[in-house]
Design a protein around this motif. Structure first.
Motif, PDB file in Angstrom:
ATOM      1  N   SER A  22      -2.401   4.619 -19.536  1.00  0.00           N
ATOM      2  CA  SER A  22      -1.173   4.439 -18.683  1.00  0.00           C
ATOM      3  C   SER A  22      -1.673   3.477 -17.361  1.00  0.00           C
ATOM      4  O   SER A  22      -2.733   3.445 -16.793  1.00  0.00           O
ATOM      5  CB  SER A  22      -0.538   5.649 -17.973  1.00  0.00           C
ATOM      6  OG  SER A  22      -1.608   6.489 -17.298  1.00  0.00           O
ATOM      7  N   GLY A  23      -0.797   2.738 -16.908  1.00  0.00           N
ATOM      8  CA  GLY A  23      -1.222   1.797 -15.971  1.00  0.00           C
ATOM      9  C   GLY A  23      -0.077   1.257 -14.908  1.00  0.00           C
ATOM     10  O   GLY A  23       1.037   1.178 -15.222  1.00  0.00           O
ATOM     11  N   LEU A  24      -0.845   0.728 -14.050  1.00  0.00           N
ATOM     12  CA  LEU A  24       0.230  -0.194 -12.766  1.00  0.00           C
ATOM     13  C   LEU A  24      -0.216  -1.376 -12.735  1.00  0.00           C
ATOM     14  O   LEU A  24      -1.408  -1.644 -12.722  1.00  0.00           O
ATOM     15  CB  LEU A  24       0.112   0.906 -11.635  1.00  0.00           C
ATOM     16  CG  LEU A  24       0.867   0.439 -10.562  1.00  0.00           C
ATOM     17  CD1 LEU A  24       2.370   1.466 -10.817  1.00  0.00           C
ATOM     18  CD2 LEU A  24       0.318   1.146  -9.234  1.00  0.00           C
TER      19      LEU A  24
ATOM     20  N   TYR B 128      -6.879   8.279 -21.441  1.00  0.00           N
ATOM     21  CA  TYR B 128      -7.253   9.649 -21.465  1.00  0.00           C
ATOM     22  C   TYR B 128      -6.655  10.120 -22.883  1.00  0.00           C
ATOM     23  O   TYR B 128      -6.054   9.433 -23.318  1.00  0.00           O
ATOM     24  CB  TYR B 128      -6.822  10.523 -20.250  1.00  0.00           C
ATOM     25  CG  TYR B 128      -5.421  10.168 -19.907  1.00  0.00           C
ATOM     26  CD1 TYR B 128      -4.247  10.822 -20.479  1.00  0.00           C
ATOM     27  CD2 TYR B 128      -5.314   9.142 -19.032  1.00  0.00           C
ATOM     28  CE1 TYR B 128      -3.310  10.203 -20.009  1.00  0.00           C
ATOM     29  CE2 TYR B 128      -4.049   8.811 -18.598  1.00  0.00           C
ATOM     30  CZ  TYR B 128      -2.887   9.458 -19.220  1.00  0.00           C
ATOM     31  OH  TYR B 128      -1.648   8.913 -18.619  1.00  0.00           O
ATOM     32  N   ASN B 129      -7.279  11.353 -23.167  1.00  0.00           N
ATOM     33  CA  ASN B 129      -6.783  11.927 -24.506  1.00  0.00           C
ATOM     34  C   ASN B 129      -5.292  12.514 -24.288  1.00  0.00           C
ATOM     35  O   ASN B 129      -4.949  12.759 -23.087  1.00  0.00           O
ATOM     36  CB  ASN B 129      -7.714  12.895 -25.223  1.00  0.00           C
ATOM     37  CG  ASN B 129      -8.988  12.174 -25.711  1.00  0.00           C
ATOM     38  OD1 ASN B 129      -8.768  11.117 -25.870  1.00  0.00           O
ATOM     39  ND2 ASN B 129      -9.987  13.179 -25.334  1.00  0.00           N
TER      40      ASN B 129
ATOM     41  N   TYR C  34       0.806  -5.482 -10.597  1.00  0.00           N
ATOM     42  CA  TYR C  34       1.458  -6.170  -9.869  1.00  0.00           C
ATOM     43  C   TYR C  34       2.234  -7.348 -10.456  1.00  0.00           C
ATOM     44  O   TYR C  34       1.372  -7.952 -11.396  1.00  0.00           O
ATOM     45  CB  TYR C  34       0.599  -6.711  -8.740  1.00  0.00           C
ATOM     46  CG  TYR C  34       1.113  -7.821  -7.923  1.00  0.00           C
ATOM     47  CD1 TYR C  34       2.154  -7.804  -7.169  1.00  0.00           C
ATOM     48  CD2 TYR C  34       0.381  -8.912  -7.833  1.00  0.00           C
ATOM     49  CE1 TYR C  34       2.561  -8.499  -6.119  1.00  0.00           C
ATOM     50  CE2 TYR C  34       0.977 -10.233  -7.032  1.00  0.00           C
ATOM     51  CZ  TYR C  34       2.034  -9.824  -6.228  1.00  0.00           C
ATOM     52  OH  TYR C  34       2.426 -10.934  -5.530  1.00  0.00           O
TER      53      TYR C  34
ATOM     54  N   TRP D 265       9.782  -3.994 -12.436  1.00  0.00           N
ATOM     55  CA  TRP D 265      10.880  -4.338 -11.233  1.00  0.00           C
ATOM     56  C   TRP D 265      10.434  -5.789 -10.750  1.00  0.00           C
ATOM     57  O   TRP D 265       9.284  -5.808 -10.335  1.00  0.00           O
ATOM     58  CB  TRP D 265      10.987  -3.467 -10.233  1.00  0.00           C
ATOM     59  CG  TRP D 265      12.064  -3.778  -9.079  1.00  0.00           C
ATOM     60  CD1 TRP D 265      12.885  -4.748  -9.170  1.00  0.00           C
ATOM     61  CD2 TRP D 265      12.040  -3.136  -7.841  1.00  0.00           C
ATOM     62  NE1 TRP D 265      13.516  -5.006  -7.996  1.00  0.00           N
ATOM     63  CE2 TRP D 265      13.101  -3.799  -7.100  1.00  0.00           C
ATOM     64  CE3 TRP D 265      11.476  -2.180  -7.225  1.00  0.00           C
ATOM     65  CZ2 TRP D 265      13.428  -3.126  -5.780  1.00  0.00           C
ATOM     66  CZ3 TRP D 265      11.900  -1.572  -5.907  1.00  0.00           C
ATOM     67  CH2 TRP D 265      12.832  -2.288  -5.219  1.00  0.00           C
TER      68      TRP D 265
ATOM     69  N   TRP E 254      -2.172  15.198 -24.134  1.00  0.00           N
ATOM     70  CA  TRP E 254      -2.283  16.653 -23.505  1.00  0.00           C
ATOM     71  C   TRP E 254      -2.280  17.737 -25.061  1.00  0.00           C
ATOM     72  O   TRP E 254      -1.594  17.153 -26.243  1.00  0.00           O
ATOM     73  CB  TRP E 254      -1.073  17.004 -23.062  1.00  0.00           C
ATOM     74  CG  TRP E 254      -0.922  16.159 -21.712  1.00  0.00           C
ATOM     75  CD1 TRP E 254      -1.597  16.550 -20.601  1.00  0.00           C
ATOM     76  CD2 TRP E 254      -0.245  15.012 -21.403  1.00  0.00           C
ATOM     77  NE1 TRP E 254      -1.410  15.865 -19.415  1.00  0.00           N
ATOM     78  CE2 TRP E 254      -0.568  14.672 -19.894  1.00  0.00           C
ATOM     79  CE3 TRP E 254       0.496  14.070 -21.971  1.00  0.00           C
ATOM     80  CZ2 TRP E 254       0.077  13.639 -19.439  1.00  0.00           C
ATOM     81  CZ3 TRP E 254       0.797  12.959 -21.538  1.00  0.00           C
ATOM     82  CH2 TRP E 254       0.622  12.510 -20.080  1.00  0.00           C
TER      83      TRP E 254
ATOM     84  N   SER F 119     -16.166   3.543 -16.403  1.00  0.00           N
ATOM     85  CA  SER F 119     -15.779   4.383 -16.023  1.00  0.00           C
ATOM     86  C   SER F 119     -14.357   5.105 -16.805  1.00  0.00           C
ATOM     87  O   SER F 119     -13.783   5.998 -16.254  1.00  0.00           O
ATOM     88  CB  SER F 119     -15.147   4.256 -14.457  1.00  0.00           C
ATOM     89  OG  SER F 119     -14.121   3.234 -14.310  1.00  0.00           O
ATOM     90  N   GLY F 120     -13.932   4.132 -17.769  1.00  0.00           N
ATOM     91  CA  GLY F 120     -12.696   4.759 -18.292  1.00  0.00           C
ATOM     92  C   GLY F 120     -11.335   3.862 -17.749  1.00  0.00           C
ATOM     93  O   GLY F 120     -10.385   4.033 -18.442  1.00  0.00           O
TER      94      GLY F 120
ATOM     95  N   PHE G  38      -5.690   3.490 -16.755  1.00  0.00           N
ATOM     96  CA  PHE G  38      -6.512   4.554 -17.153  1.00  0.00           C
ATOM     97  C   PHE G  38      -6.252   5.043 -18.559  1.00  0.00           C
ATOM     98  O   PHE G  38      -5.225   5.210 -18.986  1.00  0.00           O
ATOM     99  CB  PHE G  38      -6.382   5.806 -16.107  1.00  0.00           C
ATOM    100  CG  PHE G  38      -6.678   5.202 -14.871  1.00  0.00           C
ATOM    101  CD1 PHE G  38      -8.016   4.882 -14.223  1.00  0.00           C
ATOM    102  CD2 PHE G  38      -5.763   5.121 -13.784  1.00  0.00           C
ATOM    103  CE1 PHE G  38      -8.265   4.388 -12.967  1.00  0.00           C
ATOM    104  CE2 PHE G  38      -5.812   4.473 -12.496  1.00  0.00           C
ATOM    105  CZ  PHE G  38      -7.297   4.425 -12.115  1.00  0.00           C
TER     106      PHE G  38
ATOM    107  N   GLY H  99       7.068  -7.780  -7.325  1.00  0.00           N
ATOM    108  CA  GLY H  99       7.201  -6.965  -8.313  1.00  0.00           C
ATOM    109  C   GLY H  99       6.204  -5.903  -8.670  1.00  0.00           C
ATOM    110  O   GLY H  99       4.978  -6.101  -8.342  1.00  0.00           O
ATOM    111  N   PHE H 100       6.622  -5.010  -9.443  1.00  0.00           N
ATOM    112  CA  PHE H 100       5.477  -4.170  -9.942  1.00  0.00           C
ATOM    113  C   PHE H 100       5.899  -3.502 -11.393  1.00  0.00           C
ATOM    114  O   PHE H 100       7.000  -3.638 -11.698  1.00  0.00           O
ATOM    115  CB  PHE H 100       5.288  -2.846  -8.901  1.00  0.00           C
ATOM    116  CG  PHE H 100       6.232  -1.804  -8.956  1.00  0.00           C
ATOM    117  CD1 PHE H 100       7.450  -1.764  -8.535  1.00  0.00           C
ATOM    118  CD2 PHE H 100       5.766  -0.741  -9.889  1.00  0.00           C
ATOM    119  CE1 PHE H 100       8.291  -0.526  -8.779  1.00  0.00           C
ATOM    120  CE2 PHE H 100       6.496   0.510  -9.894  1.00  0.00           C
ATOM    121  CZ  PHE H 100       7.837   0.425  -9.410  1.00  0.00           C
TER     122      PHE H 100
END
Lengths: 218, 206
Positions: B24-26, B203-204, B28, B69, B206, B162-163, B201, B48-49
């Motif tokens: 998942s990421g964010l 990750y496995n 600009y 957006w 849930w 670092s992942g 980032f 925008g983001f």
């Protein structure tokens, strides 16, 4: 087991971090930016023309020395008249520059009316009034000449100035207005210093003619 | 609203039922209009983001979803020629449109999975909620419409030890015609390039 738990804590932190960053970033945005507009930025010039009019056929024009304030009988407004002479001379200058010749008798081929509007007002309104008497050559009738929009109704904000060009051969004083062949409206009478208003009025009149390139004798 | 619930539910199912490794990421987001959209707003968008989730199916393929957006606006004095009438309107105008793409996507990653640079290509499909506004004089015209649309995409990922992963991508956003425009005409399509940079980032599930 411990490793799995730490990984879950790490995942939760990362998700929280991303969501938090997203919220912070989104909060800094706005759908609509404030451009800090000034009074002049709210000025607008609208021009409309009769698509069937041949403007090169009009070689002469009459321009009365009055800016009318169309209000019903018995009413007055307090719109300033300090710019009347400037409005008249600015319109005349633009008409002359386009090749039209101003005349002071009934030989004109188009009549140019100038008006200042006090409040929200629709040109389709009927104003039986004596103000038409200010124009010795006005073709008569109770309707304000309006815009060459044929069925459209336009509203104007307080302080608008209207320039209306009328072909007397098309004018029917007993019906809805259909004689105007060109109309322009602009803002500028209110909300500024005298010098600022003067500049805005001049710019608006010049723009009305500039955005109507079909207005010319040749 | 039903559409949004349907899309979110679909997204949830895709990510949780079939998810393996999740990223998942964010980002600009910036943008540049093209086509007819450029007639309305020409200025480059710096605002925008975006938020994005990808669920990996093996080393080279992912499915996911995104929400973003983009804000496009400009101040202009361009003369507007009236349609259906002989006439024009001029004056300072603030032209704005906000685009909110809500998309499902699939991506393919080229080359060695352990490479420090992972080029990829993908396709986003979904809806755009677009608000269009024209301010001129004391008047304001606004139209808000949902559009179906798609956005092919190419990009680069830069995984770190670092992942976390940095990424850049370009998307050609195409929202199909819907609704009406602020001019009262049949709706037009909306097209713009989106240029996005961000961090993600992994990750496995849930």
């Amino acid at each position: 087991m411990k490793t799995t738990r730490l990984r879950k804590v790490g995942n939760t932190f990362r998700i929280f971090l991303i969501v938090a960053l997203g919220i912070v970033f989104a909060a800094g945005l706005s759908c609509y930016r404030d451009y800090g507009l000034t009074t002049a930025d709210y000025d607008m010039v609208l021009t409309l023309a009769d698509p069937n009019a041949v403007f090169s056929n009009y070689s002469t024009y009459a321009l009365p020395d009055t800016v009318i304030h169309p209000v019903p009988d018995g009413e007055t407004d307090d719109l300033t008249r300090v710019f009347d002479s400037q409005i008249i001379s600015d319109v005349a200058r633009n008409m002359d520059a386009l090749g039209y010749t101003r005349v002071t008798d009934s030989t004109f081929s188009v009549l140019v009316l100038l008006s200042a509007v006090k409040s929200d007002w629709q040109v389709s309104g009927y104003y039986p009034g004596g103000y038409w008497g200010w124009y010795p050559w006005y073709p008569g009738g109770g309707y304000y000449p309006g815009y060459p929009g044929y069925g459209y109704t336009y509203s104007f904000s307080t302080g608008s100035i209207l320039i209306t060009m009328i072909d007397p051969d098309k004018w029917n004083p007993d019906s809805a207005p259909d004689g105007p062949v060109w109309g322009g409206t602009l803002n500028g009478l209110l909300g500024d210093t005298r010098a600022g208003a003067s500049t805005r009025i001049r710019n608006g009149i010049n723009q009305a003619f500039a955005q109507s390139p079909y207005l010319k004798v040749n | 609203m039903k559409k949004i619930i349907f899309i979110l539910l679909s997204l949830f199912l895709v990510l949780n039922v079939f998810g393996q490794e999740i990223m998942s990421g964010l980002s600009y987001n910036m943008g540049m209009t093209t086509g007819e959209t450029r007639d309305f707003v020409e200025d480059y968008s710096w605002r925008g983001f975006g938020f994005e989730v990808r669920s990996f199916r093996g080393d080279n393929f992912s499915v996911g979803g995104s929400f973003s957006w983009n804000i496009f606006d400009e101040k202009t004095g361009e003369v507007i020629q009236l349609q259906n009438q002989t006439g024009a309107v001029s004056g300072t105008q603030i032209r704005t449109f906000n685009s909110f793409p809500l998309m499902l996507n699939a991506h393919y990653y080229f080359g060695d999975p352990s490479s420090s640079i992972k080029p990829y290509a993908g396709l986003n499909v979904g809806t755009y909620y677009i608000t269009q506004r024209l301010e001129i004089g004391i008047f304001q015209f606004e139209e808000n419409n949902w559009h179906f649309g798609m956005a092919p995409e190419i990009g680069l990922m830069f995984p770190t030890y670092s992942g976390s992963t940095f990424f850049v991508n370009a998307r050609y956003n195409y929202a199909f015609k819907a609704g009406r425009t602020v001019g009262g005409n049949e709706g037009s399509d909306w097209q713009y390039w989106g240029f996005n940079v961000g961090v993600a980032f992994s990750y496995n599930a849930w």
